[in-house]
Scaffold this motif. Structure first.
Motif, PDB file in Angstrom:
ATOM      1  N   ILE A 180      -1.952   8.092   3.615  1.00 12.56           N
ATOM      2  CA  ILE A 180      -1.699   6.654   3.547  1.00 12.56           C
ATOM      3  C   ILE A 180      -0.294   6.476   2.979  1.00 12.56           C
ATOM      4  O   ILE A 180       0.004   6.932   1.871  1.00 12.56           O
ATOM      5  N   GLU A 181       0.570   5.828   3.753  1.00 14.76           N
ATOM      6  CA  GLU A 181       1.978   5.732   3.405  1.00 14.76           C
ATOM      7  C   GLU A 181       2.398   4.308   3.075  1.00 14.76           C
ATOM      8  O   GLU A 181       1.924   3.354   3.695  1.00 14.76           O
ATOM      9  N   SER A 182       3.310   4.198   2.107  1.00 19.20           N
ATOM     10  CA  SER A 182       3.941   2.942   1.757  1.00 19.20           C
ATOM     11  C   SER A 182       5.339   3.246   1.230  1.00 19.20           C
ATOM     12  O   SER A 182       5.536   4.242   0.520  1.00 19.20           O
ATOM     13  N   GLU A 183       6.294   2.400   1.575  1.00 20.69           N
ATOM     14  CA  GLU A 183       7.672   2.658   1.175  1.00 20.69           C
ATOM     15  C   GLU A 183       8.139   1.786   0.019  1.00 20.69           C
ATOM     16  O   GLU A 183       9.216   2.010  -0.532  1.00 20.69           O
ATOM     17  N   THR A 184       7.355   0.790  -0.377  1.00 22.71           N
ATOM     18  CA  THR A 184       7.879  -0.193  -1.329  1.00 22.71           C
ATOM     19  C   THR A 184       7.198  -0.192  -2.686  1.00 22.71           C
ATOM     20  O   THR A 184       7.799  -0.631  -3.667  1.00 22.71           O
TER      21      THR A 184
END
Length: 246
Positions: A180-184
């Motif tokens: 599960i990816e998130s950049e912020t």
């Protein structure tokens, strides 16, 4: 709503309907309602309801169109702006008393993209007084894999606290969540990824509230081993220093 209908005529209208929302903020939105009633035309059923359709699966819905009045009444054209929907009208019966029956077949193509759809099919006739008859077409195309809820609401929390909500990921076959990816918001939302392959995966998502007050929103990409396209969902949380800690 308060009806303004005159049932003796062909046109019926009503005033505003109020719809209330409680999230993310309370609001009331007025929606004007307008209905057009035809005494000479009946649809059975009144629209094409497809419900939930697996992505890539074609499906048909049939509607019987009955007209009473002119013995030579005809359907001349069918119009729908959605390229993934097509329709065909076939005359079934024509009676000397002026009754005409058509069968309308509305077809959903396998090319239809995932998501909710609501379209209008227009039946065009040779009736100069009322040449067009609208037909509502609606349903939902379900992808092979999807997450619910699409918007994960953690509510209002105190600084430094942890709140957990479950994200449910469903598939037509067993699969594994690989990431599960998130950049912020790295570190603010944490996920416990299941290790086993299942058709329904429950992923606990924990909101670790920072000490700084404010609203935090983010969009995530869920990676699975059975699809090249990630599943997306959003998360929302508000940190309020006046919120008591539990």
């Amino acid at each position: 709503t308060r009806s303004l209908c005159d049932w003796s005529s062909d046109v019926c209208s009503s005033d505003l309907m109020m719809i209330s929302f409680d999230r993310p903020a309370y609001a009331e939105i007025p929606i004007p309602l307008h209905a057009y009633i035809r005494k000479d035309v009946g649809l059975t059923p009144g629209g094409a309801q497809f419900g939930n359709v697996p992505k890539g699966q074609p499906m048909d819905r049939k509607i019987q169109v009955n007209h009473v009045g002119r013995p030579d009444w005809k359907i001349t054209e069918l119009i729908c702006k959605n390229d993934h929907i097509e329709a065909k009208a076939t005359e079934l019966a024509r009676q000397p008393n002026g009754s005409t029956t058509y069968e309308l077949v509305v077809s959903l193509k396998p090319t239809a993209p995932a998501g909710d759809f609501r379209e209008q099919l227009t039946i065009v006739t040779d009736d100069a007084a009322g040449p067009q008859i609208p037909v509502v077409i609606e349903g939902r195309i379900e992808p092979d894999f999807y997450a619910t809820p699409e918007f994960l609401d953690f509510g209002i929390v105190a600084p430094g606290t942890e709140t957990t909500r479950n994200l449910v990921i469903r598939g037509r076959r067993a699969f594994k969540v690989t990431g599960i990816e998130s950049e912020t918001t790295a570190g603010t939302f944490e996920a416990r990824i299941p290790k086993e392959g299942k058709a329904i995966q429950i992923v606990p998502i924990t909101f670790v509230a920072p000490m700084t007050p404010g609203t935090i929103t983010d969009e995530f990409s869920v990676l699975i081993d059975q699809s090249s396209e990630p599943i997306r969902f959003k998360a929302f949380g508000k940190v309020d220093p006046n919120k008591p800690r539990r």
